[in-house]
Design a protein around this motif. Sequence first.
Motif, PDB file in Angstrom:
ATOM      1  N   ASN A 144       8.352 -20.060 -42.470  1.00  0.00           N
ATOM      2  CA  ASN A 144       7.614 -19.261 -41.651  1.00  0.00           C
ATOM      3  C   ASN A 144       8.072 -18.435 -40.685  1.00  0.00           C
ATOM      4  OD1 ASN A 144       6.021 -17.242 -40.768  1.00  0.00           O
ATOM      5  ND2 ASN A 144       3.888 -18.143 -41.598  1.00  0.00           N
ATOM      6  N   HIS A 145       8.484 -17.331 -40.393  1.00  0.00           N
ATOM      7  CA  HIS A 145       9.451 -16.974 -38.777  1.00  0.00           C
ATOM      8  C   HIS A 145       8.053 -16.476 -37.429  1.00  0.00           C
ATOM      9  CE1 HIS A 145      12.720 -17.776 -41.612  1.00  0.00           C
ATOM     10  NE2 HIS A 145      12.355 -16.602 -41.230  1.00  0.00           N
ATOM     11  N   LEU A 146       6.628 -16.774 -38.109  1.00  0.00           N
ATOM     12  CA  LEU A 146       6.123 -16.278 -37.152  1.00  0.00           C
ATOM     13  C   LEU A 146       4.934 -17.300 -36.888  1.00  0.00           C
ATOM     14  CD1 LEU A 146       4.959 -12.840 -39.066  1.00  0.00           C
ATOM     15  CD2 LEU A 146       6.369 -13.258 -37.180  1.00  0.00           C
ATOM     16  N   PRO A 147       4.068 -18.107 -36.177  1.00  0.00           N
ATOM     17  CA  PRO A 147       3.207 -18.486 -35.048  1.00  0.00           C
ATOM     18  C   PRO A 147       1.920 -18.628 -36.097  1.00  0.00           C
ATOM     19  CG  PRO A 147       3.199 -17.220 -33.934  1.00  0.00           C
ATOM     20  CD  PRO A 147       4.407 -16.196 -34.689  1.00  0.00           C
ATOM     21  N   PRO A 148       1.321 -19.608 -35.972  1.00  0.00           N
ATOM     22  CA  PRO A 148      -0.117 -19.951 -36.837  1.00  0.00           C
ATOM     23  C   PRO A 148      -1.224 -18.583 -36.269  1.00  0.00           C
ATOM     24  CG  PRO A 148       0.952 -21.557 -35.808  1.00  0.00           C
ATOM     25  CD  PRO A 148       1.122 -20.494 -35.545  1.00  0.00           C
ATOM     26  N   SER A 149      -0.946 -17.847 -35.415  1.00  0.00           N
ATOM     27  CA  SER A 149      -2.086 -17.142 -34.989  1.00  0.00           C
ATOM     28  C   SER A 149      -1.216 -15.362 -35.259  1.00  0.00           C
ATOM     29  CB  SER A 149      -2.203 -16.490 -33.143  1.00  0.00           C
ATOM     30  OG  SER A 149      -0.656 -16.091 -33.369  1.00  0.00           O
ATOM     31  N   THR A 180       4.020  -9.996 -40.639  1.00  0.00           N
ATOM     32  CA  THR A 180       4.708 -11.357 -42.022  1.00  0.00           C
ATOM     33  C   THR A 180       6.058 -11.222 -41.450  1.00  0.00           C
ATOM     34  OG1 THR A 180       3.093 -10.633 -43.591  1.00  0.00           O
ATOM     35  CG2 THR A 180       4.441 -11.585 -44.280  1.00  0.00           C
ATOM     36  N   ASN A 181       6.374 -12.667 -41.922  1.00  0.00           N
ATOM     37  CA  ASN A 181       7.877 -12.456 -42.163  1.00  0.00           C
ATOM     38  C   ASN A 181       8.436 -13.829 -42.197  1.00  0.00           C
ATOM     39  OD1 ASN A 181      10.305 -11.930 -41.632  1.00  0.00           O
ATOM     40  ND2 ASN A 181      10.336 -12.201 -39.361  1.00  0.00           N
ATOM     41  N   PHE A 196      -0.945 -12.456 -38.850  1.00  0.00           N
ATOM     42  CA  PHE A 196      -1.844 -12.570 -39.786  1.00  0.00           C
ATOM     43  C   PHE A 196      -1.492 -13.582 -40.921  1.00  0.00           C
ATOM     44  CE2 PHE A 196      -1.166  -9.591 -43.721  1.00  0.00           C
ATOM     45  CZ  PHE A 196      -2.472  -9.398 -43.809  1.00  0.00           C
ATOM     46  N   THR A 197      -0.205 -12.480 -41.016  1.00  0.00           N
ATOM     47  CA  THR A 197       0.584 -14.385 -41.967  1.00  0.00           C
ATOM     48  C   THR A 197       1.120 -15.702 -41.249  1.00  0.00           C
ATOM     49  OG1 THR A 197       0.992 -13.496 -43.867  1.00  0.00           O
ATOM     50  CG2 THR A 197       2.058 -15.395 -44.196  1.00  0.00           C
ATOM     51  N   GLY A 198      -0.038 -16.444 -40.981  1.00  0.00           N
ATOM     52  CA  GLY A 198       0.426 -17.799 -40.320  1.00  0.00           C
ATOM     53  C   GLY A 198      -0.107 -19.179 -40.764  1.00  0.00           C
ATOM     54  N   ALA A 199       0.346 -19.243 -42.682  1.00  0.00           N
ATOM     55  CA  ALA A 199       0.206 -19.956 -43.226  1.00  0.00           C
ATOM     56  C   ALA A 199       1.415 -20.770 -42.286  1.00  0.00           C
ATOM     57  CB  ALA A 199       1.059 -20.029 -44.738  1.00  0.00           C
ATOM     58  N   PRO A 200       1.742 -22.649 -42.593  1.00  0.00           N
ATOM     59  CA  PRO A 200       2.525 -23.495 -41.275  1.00  0.00           C
ATOM     60  C   PRO A 200       3.896 -23.367 -43.213  1.00  0.00           C
ATOM     61  CG  PRO A 200       0.351 -24.522 -43.184  1.00  0.00           C
ATOM     62  CD  PRO A 200      -0.288 -22.879 -42.506  1.00  0.00           C
ATOM     63  N   ASP A 201       4.314 -23.843 -42.739  1.00  0.00           N
ATOM     64  CA  ASP A 201       6.103 -23.764 -43.545  1.00  0.00           C
ATOM     65  C   ASP A 201       5.149 -24.959 -44.469  1.00  0.00           C
ATOM     66  OD1 ASP A 201       7.141 -22.478 -41.682  1.00  0.00           O
ATOM     67  OD2 ASP A 201       8.687 -23.833 -41.225  1.00  0.00           O
TER      68      ASP A 201
END
Length: 761
Positions: free
Chosen positions: A494-499, A454-455, A501-506
Motif C-alpha cells: 500500500n502506497h497510502l497511510p492507514p488514514s 487508493t494507491n 480510504f484504502t488504509g490496509a497495511p502491507d
Amino acid sequence: MNKPLCLAAMLFMAINSLYSQVAIRGKVIDATTNQPIQGVTVATLNNQSNTTTDKNGNFTLNKAFNADSLTVTSVGYTSKRLIANTSELFILLSPSFANLNEVVVSGSREIQKRTEVPVAINIISKATINDTKATRLDMLINKVPGVYMVDLGNEQHEMSVRQPLGTKNLFLYLEDGIPIRTTGDFNHNALIEINQASMERIEVIKGPASSLYGSEAVGGAINFITQSPSPFLTGKVQAEIGSRGYKRTDFSASNTYNKVGMFIGGYYANQNQPDQEHNDFKKTALTGRADYSFTDKAKLSTVADYIAYKTDQKGGLDSSHFYNKDYVSFYRFTYRKVDAFRLRSTLTKDWSDNNKTSLTVFYRNTTIGQNPFYSISNIATNSLKAKGQINEDGFKSYGSVLQHTTKLKSINAKFISGVSIDFSPATYKAEFIDIDRDANRVYYNYTVKDSLLTNYHVNLLNTAVYTQFEYKPTDKLKLVAAARYDRLDYKFDNHLPPSAFTGAPDATDHFDHFTPKLGITYDFGKNKGAYINYSVGFAPPNITDLYTGVKVPVLKASSYNNYEVGGWVSFAANKGYAELSLYNLDGENEIVSTRLADGSYQNQNAGRTSHTGVEAIVKYAPAEDLNIRLAGSYARHKYLDYIEQGKNYSGNKMAQAPPFIYNGEITYKPHYFEGFRLAIEMQGMNKYFTNPQNTATYNGFTAFNARAGYSIKGFEFWTNCINLTDKVFATVVEKSAFGTSYRPGQLRTINVGIAYNFRNQ
C-alpha cells in the motif's frame, strides 16, 4: 486362339477394367466453420464401395462406373446425396439441428464427444452464431438453459449460472482454455474483451469446473473457442446499422499456405444516442491466429487479441422513469474504458499414439479505467453535492500451462495431468472527485480533488497442479476422477497511510484449496444416456474485494460442494433430443454485494447458502423446414446463515434470484426458398425478490425477438427486431435503502445488415 490374339484380348479387358473404375477424390468440410471433418463415410449409392475421410477431410474412393451417385454421412451432420460427375469433389456438410454427438474440449481439456462428459455442458455452434447475428454476447449465451447473462448496456454485463444475478467472481471466462483475465483480479465484465468476430463456437459448463480450471469456476465456466484457419481462402465483410444509433462493421479472412494456416478477424462498433441518455460507446476488436505444422505430430498455434473499448455508464432508473420509458440517465460523466492485449502460443507434440504433451505460454496486458456510477454516494447534509472516484485497475500476466496425456489402451483408460503458473503484478489507483447534483437528481459535473483514495501494488501468483483419470470398463460405462490443488499468493504493497480510504497495511496473504471431482456416464444405446457427478468449487476474494476501501482485509475464500445428476435422450427417429440436469450446490462464505444507504456497494461473506435446481432443453424438428428449441430452469437460492449489518436473513430467499428462467426459439428455413430463414425468440423470467429482506419483488418479464435473413451467391441480407412488442422490462432490479434501481432492457430496435462471404476452394 493364337498367342497374339490372347494378348490383345487381355489388353482390351485391362483397358476396359480401368475405364470402368474411376478414382474419386475429394474433401469434406463443415459448411459453417470451414474446417475439415474426419471420419465421414463416403459410399456409392449401392454401398458396393465406401471409405472414410482422414483428419484433413480427404478421401479417395474407387466407384463402379455406372454408380453415378454418392452418399455422404457423418454423426452430427445432415446426410448428403450428390452426383459424382467429377473426379475431384468438394463437399460441404451442415451440422444437424438435433446433435447429441457434438465435440467439446472444455469438459476435460481434451477433444471428446459431449455425451462422454459427466457434467452439464452446452455448445453454441458456429451455425447458431451465424444465424443470430448477435450485437451482444448475451443474445447467444442466454440460449443455454439455466444461464442468464444480464445486459447492462453496450456489452457490459452481470451473470447468473446456478447463482443469483450479480457481479461476483463465481464464473470463469476462458478463451481456448486460458482465463481472459487473471484469476484473483476483477473479472466482472471480462466478456467485454471478447472479439465476437473470431468465435468458432462457445462451450458453457454449468456447475463447478475448478478441478480442471481452478478458482472462480464455481457457478460455471464459459470457454470461447477461437476460429481455426481454413484449409483454403475464405473471408467475410459485413456492415450493420440499428434504429437506435448502433453501427458495426466486421471482417475476417483465412487461408493455409503449405504448413502455415492463418486467420484474422475483427469488428468495430459504435453507438451514438442523445446526450441525456448518456449511452454512447465504441469498441475495436482484432484477433490474429497462426498455426504452423512442423510435422503431422507437432504443431504450434499462436493467437493474439487486441481490444479497445469505451462506454458511457448509464446506471439504473427509478420506477417513474423506468415505467414511463423515459430512459434518461441520472449520470452524465460516468464511463468505463478497457484496453486489453492477450498473446498465447501452444506447442502440441504427439510422442506416440498413447502420449501427447502440450505447452501453452501466455501474456496479458489489461487496463480498466472507470468513473463508476456505483461508487457515487450522496452527501447527507447537501442534496446538491455528492462524492465519487476515478479509478484505474491494471495488470500484466506472465504464465504457462504444461499438460501431458497418457492413454493406457490395455485397460481402456487415460490420464490427463498438468501444472500451471500465472504471475500477475497489478496496480490500482483511485482519485477522489467532488460531484455536482441538480434538483432533478442528475449528477452532471465533477471536479478532481488532490486526494488519493487508493494507491497500491499487488504481486499475484497463482500456481496449480491437476490430474484427471478416465476409465471405460465397458463400452457403455465411463468413470472420471479428477483433482486440482490451487494456491493464490498476494503480496500487497500500500502506497497510502492507514488514514486513507484504502488504509490496509502491507500484507502477504494466500488462499489455497483442493478441489476433487467424481463422475460417471452411462450409454444406454440408441442415443440415450445418463451421468452423475460430485464436484467442488472455490473462489478467493479478488484483489479489489480484499483490499480496496478497507482498513484490514476480512474476506474469506468461498467454497462450494455440488451434487448433480442428468441425462439425455433422442426421440422421434432422431428428429429431436432432450437434456435434463438436477443439481444441489451448497456454498460457504459466499461473497455477496450489498448496497448501502448512501448508494455505494460493499462486499461481505455470507455464512452459508444453498442453490438447488433443474435445467432442461428440448430440440425438435417436426418437419424438414422447421426447428423448435425450448429451454429453461427452475432454481431455489436461499441464505442458510447470513447476517448483514446486524440483520439476520437466514432462511430467506436470496435477492436477484428468479426461480424460473426460460428461453425458446422457432426457426423456419423453407426448402423451396433456399437461403431464407426466419426465427422468433423468447426470453424471460418470473417474479423474484429484489432485497435480502424479501419485502420487495419484481414481476419478471417475457420478451420476444424476430430474426430474418436471406443468403444468395455469397451475399447475405438480414434484419433483426429486438423486443418485438416494445415491452418495458428490466434486465435486473435491486432494492436498498438508497431506493429501487431498474436496469432497463432494450426497447424495440431494428437492425439491418449485409455481408459478403467468399470461399475459394
